[in-house]
Design an enzyme around this catalytic site. Structure first.
Site, PDB file in Angstrom:
ATOM      1  N   THR B 151       0.946  -1.197  -0.020  1.00 32.79           N
ATOM      2  CA  THR B 151      -0.124  -0.171   0.063  1.00 32.79           C
ATOM      3  C   THR B 151       0.897   1.399   0.047  1.00 32.79           C
ATOM      4  O   THR B 151       1.618   1.396   0.806  1.00 32.79           O
ATOM      5  CB  THR B 151      -0.887  -0.011   1.242  1.00 32.79           C
ATOM      6  OG1 THR B 151      -1.844  -1.106   1.240  1.00 32.79           O
ATOM      7  CG2 THR B 151      -1.715   1.444   1.511  1.00 32.79           C
ATOM      8  N   THR B 202       1.277  -0.345   5.931  1.00 32.78           N
ATOM      9  CA  THR B 202       1.356  -1.422   4.920  1.00 32.78           C
ATOM     10  C   THR B 202       1.665  -2.726   5.270  1.00 32.78           C
ATOM     11  O   THR B 202       2.497  -2.665   6.409  1.00 32.78           O
ATOM     12  CB  THR B 202       2.339  -0.757   3.798  1.00 32.78           C
ATOM     13  OG1 THR B 202       2.330  -1.739   2.504  1.00 32.78           O
ATOM     14  CG2 THR B 202       3.707  -0.792   4.163  1.00 32.78           C
TER      15      THR B 202
END
Lengths: 318, 318
Positions: B151, B202
């Site tokens: 991400t 992430t």
């Protein structure tokens, strides 16, 4: 060993009556949560959860649910679920998946179909009529379309010391397609740690997710606070913060239980909830917010209140 | 006054180079976040974000994104977004809605269409080829289909003292339809409070949402910890807890910045990130986890590393 359950809203009562029997018979907190929420989902007169839940702006029923296991933190969640009879059962199943444990939209019914779960059109005649009436009212006035966002959410402690929690909701009445709230969001709608306790929420999801109040309540319990102290401090501190920073704050109500079976609630609106423990048979309470951000006033719901509630939710809709 | 941005992964670099110019010119943190993430979403060779992101198990690109304003806690989020060119732009727009600010599935593209946002088939030839190759590999071996869940997420502080954060991700490669991770979930994928600081994550979303680590990092900063102390304590405490309670823990990497422009990172895997402040031009770093849960070792990425990265992400796919 102590055991117990606490849940949001009067509608949790029939579920809690079953769940507490699971717990009394040494059943797991996981089973108690799923059994209890399934009953609420199946009752057609509860208009904010499961079958009979009110539809979104285009007339589709879209449901959110989540399950969390406080032993290992496993989480399963669904958002925008359509045509799945029991979102809580699917969420519990998803909690066992290492990957793909939170599904949204179409993906929920596809998974549920493949896994053999029951499908159902979740729209009742009654909910459809309520939706049609609201559309008509909206066309005549400037009424805000959004109200009613009562999530059933609950925490359970079993005799083995394990805790779980779950949530289920149809979200805001007349919501936009695909809208989700806090109910499937870890930390906001729910959080549980068997070594500490659990907390779950109901209210305006858009605002609840700004504060991560379920996580914060559990964290405060870990510092030694009672459930009542923890849930009140987490909730009221953030209510004040949001009023200061955003100028307003939606309805917030949280319930909490620790791993000794002690419990507490916090709310900024009138709010009903249900508790049952090894020392307390299933009881419906009303909580009224304190004016000074102190603890809410709590009283057992009267027969008059209960009768009026039942009459209201089953009243014919023209 | 100090200003700055910190972001996950090397891929954030081109975005941060633009966002930091916004901030240098007295632009808002909101604008810096949206401008920066939009650039990452638009670059076709980043296979885990936006256009060119890898598809789900049935070959559809489904994207998650969120935006949070640290002044008033407004949040906008999308999960399972299809055919929307810039999920971060839609998420930022949703953050201004009092209701319906988190949309999933079909609802995202319907909202984006009505609001005039750009639509696009997000599947590139390259991503399609990668997906076809993986299907073939999977048919030949017992390879786990799931990997790649990088991400892009970032925090920004502007010269007015306002902070914002954002996330954007295609999630797990080969995920099930509708799977979402931590990226759109407040407290897990992101959290920011302009009076304290912000953090974003992430890694394996299914595990990140078990810990609410972005919220916890911000909370720890509010107690006086530096961003490095806060993010390391939040992350490593939970990594150990999850290993103890569940037996394993996925990849976790978090970045944090406080409202003085100080920053920190924590990770249990090798991890690249990007920082820029009023005193530091945009810089790509590598972080290596400490063996003893201490602070990661941080070094500026070498030219060799950067060249190898660019060659790898643009290498022809057969």
């Amino acid at each position: 060993m102590s055991y117990g359950m606490i849940a949001t809203w009067r509608m949790a009562y029939d579920g809690i009556r079953v769940g507490i029997v699971d717990l009394a018979n040494c059943g797991s907190s996981q089973k108690a949560i799923v059994d209890a929420i399934k009953i609420v989902e199946d009752y057609p007169f509860y208009k904010s959860v499961g079958y009979g839940g009110l539809p979104n702006e285009v007339g589709l029923v879209e449901l959110d649910a989540a399950f969390m296991n406080g032993d290992n933190f496993d989480i399963g969640a669904v958002a925008g679920s359509r045509n799945v009879k029991n979102p809580i059962v699917v969420a519990e199943k998803l909690s066992h998946e290492r990957f793909n444990s939170f599904l949204v939209g179409d993906g929920v019914a596809k998974y549920a179909s493949k896994e053999g779960f029951e499908l159902r059109n979740m729209l009742t005649e009654r909910a459809k009529k309520t939706w049609e009436n609201r559309l008509e009212e909206m066309s005549k006035s400037n009424l805000s379309p959004y109200d009613g966002h009562d999530t059933v959410s609950m925490v359970a402690l079993d005799q083995h010391g394990s805790m779980s929690c779950g949530t289920s909701s149809s979200g805001l009445f007349m919501k936009k397609e695909g809208r989700t709230g806090d109910s499937p969001l870890s930390g906001s709608g729910f959080y549980v740690d068997s070594e500490i306790g659990g907390a779950t929420a109901t209210g305006l999801g858009e605002d609840l997710m700004k504060g991560c109040l379920s996580y914060e309540t559990v964290r405060l319990m870990s510092t030694g606070l009672t459930p009542q102290e923890a849930v009140n401090q987490a909730t009221m501190t953030f209510v004040k913060k949001l009023e200061r920073r955003k100028g307003k704050c939606g309805a917030f109500s949280l319930v909490a239980m620790n791993n000794q079976g002690e419990w507490g609630v916090a709310t900024n609106v009138e709010f009903s909830f249900v508790v049952a423990t090894d020392r307390l048979s299933p009881t419906i309470y009303l909580a009224y917010p304190a004016e000074d951000d102190g603890y809410p006033t709590i009283e057992v719901a009267s027969h008059e209140w209960l009768d009026a509630y039942q009459a209201r939710i089953t009243a014919p809709i023209k």
